[in-house]
Design a protein around this motif. Structure first.
Motif, short mmCIF file in Angstrom:
data_model
loop_
_atom_site.label_atom_id
_atom_site.label_comp_id
_atom_site.label_asym_id
_atom_site.label_seq_id
_atom_site.Cartn_x
_atom_site.Cartn_y
_atom_site.Cartn_z
N ASN A 95 8.25 -3.45 3.27
CA ASN A 95 7.24 -3.51 4.34
C ASN A 95 6.68 -4.91 4.53
OD1 ASN A 95 7.37 -0.77 3.08
ND2 ASN A 95 6.25 -0.28 4.96
N HIS A 113 -5.83 -0.83 10.32
CA HIS A 113 -5.33 -0.87 8.93
C HIS A 113 -3.88 -1.34 8.85
CE1 HIS A 113 -6.08 0.34 4.78
NE2 HIS A 113 -4.91 0.96 4.72
N GLY A 163 0.80 -1.22 0.00
CA GLY A 163 0.00 0.00 0.00
C GLY A 163 0.83 1.27 0.00
N LEU A 164 0.12 2.38 0.16
CA LEU A 164 0.72 3.72 0.14
C LEU A 164 1.89 3.80 1.11
CD1 LEU A 164 -2.65 5.70 0.22
CD2 LEU A 164 -1.01 5.66 -1.69
N LYS A 207 7.32 -7.31 7.82
CA LYS A 207 6.27 -7.13 8.82
C LYS A 207 5.13 -8.14 8.77
CE LYS A 207 5.80 -2.41 9.90
NZ LYS A 207 5.36 -1.05 9.55
N SER A 235 -4.75 -2.49 0.89
CA SER A 235 -5.15 -1.10 0.72
C SER A 235 -4.97 -0.67 -0.74
CB SER A 235 -4.36 -0.23 1.71
OG SER A 235 -4.96 1.03 1.82
N MET A 236 -4.08 0.28 -1.05
CA MET A 236 -3.82 0.57 -2.47
C MET A 236 -3.41 -0.70 -3.21
SD MET A 236 -0.89 3.04 -4.14
CE MET A 236 0.48 2.03 -3.57
N CYS A 290 4.69 2.34 0.95
CA CYS A 290 5.52 1.14 1.10
C CYS A 290 6.56 1.02 0.00
CB CYS A 290 4.64 -0.11 1.08
SG CYS A 290 3.58 -0.26 2.54
N1 LIG Z 1 -0.88 8.68 6.95
C1 LIG Z 1 -0.23 7.42 6.85
C2 LIG Z 1 -0.75 6.72 5.62
C3 LIG Z 1 0.12 5.64 5.12
C4 LIG Z 1 -0.40 4.25 5.44
O1 LIG Z 1 -1.18 3.99 6.32
N2 LIG Z 1 0.09 3.32 4.63
C5 LIG Z 1 -0.31 1.93 4.74
C6 LIG Z 1 -1.07 1.57 3.51
S1 LIG Z 1 -2.44 2.67 3.30
C7 LIG Z 1 -3.10 2.32 1.77
O2 LIG Z 1 -2.54 2.02 0.80
C8 LIG Z 1 0.90 1.06 4.94
O3 LIG Z 1 0.94 -0.08 4.56
N3 LIG Z 1 1.93 1.64 5.57
C9 LIG Z 1 3.22 0.99 5.73
C10 LIG Z 1 3.39 0.20 6.98
O4 LIG Z 1 4.45 -0.47 7.11
O5 LIG Z 1 2.50 0.19 7.86
C11 LIG Z 1 1.28 7.63 6.86
O6 LIG Z 1 1.79 8.47 6.10
O7 LIG Z 1 1.95 6.94 7.62
#
Ligand SMILES: N[C@@H](CCC(=O)N[C@@H](CSC=O)C(=O)NCC(=O)O)C(=O)O
Length: 275
Positions: free
Chosen positions: A58, A254, A51-52, A62, A145-146, A54
């Motif tokens: 990630n 999430h 997702g976003l 994880k 997510s994305m 990453c």
């Molecule tokens: N505001 C947050 C948003 C980033 C976030 O939550 N990213 C998620 C995926 S969201 C949808 O695609 C993610 O997987 N983050 C990486 C992780 O290792 O958790 C921010 O900028 O942190």
């Protein structure tokens, strides 16, 4: 192509490779988990789309997927989420540009010069994996997510290519939520008709095949109502007669804590279709 990491893990190897991508026009990396079964012969492949924000890191650090991939004899490939590096367009903010490729082929300048994540994952990366690693042509796809949006859209756009699909907390209707509207306006332009070909809820109406489809969504996810809205996928699948297993998981958010709690069930879902 160059290996940049190699770690023994659950009897197999977790590796990271870097290569020059002609599709993306930059150097890019992917993670690949090779289960112990590759010593006996080629194994099927699960593609994971993150997702976003990453990178290829990630998921491999994880999610805890390696234990289950080793149990089932499945290779797991985790690409980056966008092109990146010198000359790759970017803007401020985590939800557009680097780390936010949305698995589309951009048609709008300046993004169209590099942002072709659909073709990279479906064609270039898959070709490379099947030519350079002990991989069969049996493929499945999943993401978060994305990347959940990416998994759904890549499977729906490419009938015959994947045996099963799953997603955690996917953006199911990017044309109708802020993350998707922002990205699609930039990458695909103002004409919303062009967005339909990249929106799972639109694509499912004309799906050419029925794949085993599993979606997990946490009910304590801060993005649930503003960005994810899984009921839209439920409605689209019901209207199309597309079988969907959609599970609302109480108390989960999430994060990768959620993914790591259910990744074993997703890998089992794919392993059944891949066997
Ligand atoms: N505001 C947050 C948003 C980033 C976030 O939550 N990213 C998620 C995926 S969201 C949808 O695609 C993610 O997987 N983050 C990486 C992780 O290792 O958790 C921010 O900028 O942190």
């Amino acid at each position: 192509m160059q290996r940049t990491e190699s770690h023994a893990c659950f009897g197999g190897m977790q590796e990271v490779w870097q290569h020059e991508s002609g599709t993306l026009g930059c150097t890019t990396k992917f993670g690949i988990y090779l289960p112990p079964q590759v010593r006996e012969g080629a194994c099927p492949v699960l593609y994971w789309l993150s997702g976003l924000t990453c990178s290829e890191q990630n998921f491999i650090t994880k999610a805890g997927a390696q234990r289950y991939a080793a149990e089932h004899g499945v290779i797991v490939v985790a690409p980056d989420t966008s092109p990146r590096g010198v000359g790759v367009p970017d803007v401020e903010g985590y939800d557009l540009g680097i780390g936010a490729g949305f698995y589309v082929n951009a048609t709008q300048a300046p993004w169209d010069s590099h942002y072709r994540m659909h073709d990279y994952v479906v064609h270039e990366l898959t070709g490379l994996i099947e030519a350079q690693f002990p991989a069969t042509q049996a493929r499945s796809i999943s993401g978060h997510s994305m990347g959940g949006h990416g998994a759904l859209v890549l499977a729906l756009r490419n009938p015959g290519r994947y045996r099963s699909v799953s997603a955690f907390s996917p953006i199911v209707a990017p044309s109708r939520v802020p993350w998707g509207e922002k990205a699609f306006t930039a990458y695909l332009g103002e004409d919303r008709d062009a967005w339909r070909a990249w929106d799972a809820c639109e694509l499912v109406a004309n799906a050419a095949e029925r794949l085993p489809l599993l979606v997990d969504q946490g009910d304590a996810d801060e993005f649930l109502e503003p960005q994810l809205q899984p009921q839209r996928l439920r409605d689209a699948c019901d209207a199309a007669g597309y079988p969907l297993t959609l599970r609302l998981q109480p108390g989960y958010d999430h994060s990768y804590y959620f993914i790591s709690s259910f990744i074993g069930e997703h890998i089992a879902h794919h392993a059944q279709a891949l066997s």
